[in-house]
Write a protein that holds these residues in place. Structure first.
Motif, PDB file in Angstrom:
ATOM      1  N   SER A   4       0.714  -0.924  -0.003  1.00 54.11           N
ATOM      2  CA  SER A   4      -0.010   0.018  -0.091  1.00 54.11           C
ATOM      3  C   SER A   4       1.010   1.334  -0.014  1.00 54.11           C
ATOM      4  O   SER A   4       2.017   1.205   0.390  1.00 54.11           O
ATOM      5  CB  SER A   4      -0.939   0.042   1.325  1.00 54.11           C
ATOM      6  OG  SER A   4      -0.125  -0.073   2.507  1.00 54.11           O
ATOM      7  N   SER A  34      -6.055  -2.230 -12.035  1.00 47.58           N
ATOM      8  CA  SER A  34      -6.400  -2.254 -10.598  1.00 47.58           C
ATOM      9  C   SER A  34      -7.775  -2.636 -10.158  1.00 47.58           C
ATOM     10  O   SER A  34      -8.384  -3.203 -10.822  1.00 47.58           O
ATOM     11  CB  SER A  34      -5.946  -0.709  -9.951  1.00 47.58           C
ATOM     12  OG  SER A  34      -4.754  -0.367 -10.553  1.00 47.58           O
ATOM     13  N   HIS A  35      -8.244  -2.180  -8.928  1.00 47.85           N
ATOM     14  CA  HIS A  35      -9.547  -2.438  -8.489  1.00 47.85           C
ATOM     15  C   HIS A  35     -10.401  -1.693  -8.818  1.00 47.85           C
ATOM     16  O   HIS A  35     -10.129  -0.570  -9.572  1.00 47.85           O
ATOM     17  CB  HIS A  35      -9.469  -2.521  -6.879  1.00 47.85           C
ATOM     18  CG  HIS A  35      -8.993  -1.147  -6.579  1.00 47.85           C
ATOM     19  ND1 HIS A  35      -9.803  -0.066  -6.523  1.00 47.85           N
ATOM     20  CD2 HIS A  35      -7.669  -0.677  -5.698  1.00 47.85           C
ATOM     21  CE1 HIS A  35      -9.165   0.896  -5.806  1.00 47.85           C
ATOM     22  NE2 HIS A  35      -7.918   0.785  -5.526  1.00 47.85           N
ATOM     23  N   CYS A  53      -7.199  -1.588  -1.585  1.00 49.07           N
ATOM     24  CA  CYS A  53      -5.672  -1.737  -1.893  1.00 49.07           C
ATOM     25  C   CYS A  53      -5.021  -1.221  -0.501  1.00 49.07           C
ATOM     26  O   CYS A  53      -3.805  -1.100  -0.506  1.00 49.07           O
ATOM     27  CB  CYS A  53      -5.141  -0.861  -3.119  1.00 49.07           C
ATOM     28  SG  CYS A  53      -5.426   1.019  -3.006  1.00 49.07           S
TER      29      CYS A  53
END
Length: 69
Positions: A4, A34-35, A53
């Motif tokens: 992170s 990514s998310h 994340c």
């Protein structure tokens, strides 16, 4: 991606509602891998942590979101 990041923001980096979206280029993230995009309210407390994340978005010391002029 388990690492992170901490992202320091200026008040000018916040949108008109006082927040940011994650993933963010400011966190050196590629948006395509990514998310899902999530809104994080930074103005309320001066910081916010992404639930996906773990990236922490924080106002730089001395910066104030929504300061009245």
């Amino acid at each position: 991606m388990t690492k992170s990041f901490n992202v320091e923001l200026l008040a000018a980096d916040l949108n008109s509602q006082g927040g940011v979206y994650c993933p963010s280029p400011k966190a050196d993230m590629k948006l395509w891998n990514s998310h899902p995009k999530v809104y994080l309210d930074v103005a309320r407390t001066g910081h916010a942590k992404c639930p996906y994340c773990g990236t922490v978005y924080q106002l730089k010391e001395g910066e104030h979101a929504g300061a009245h002029h």
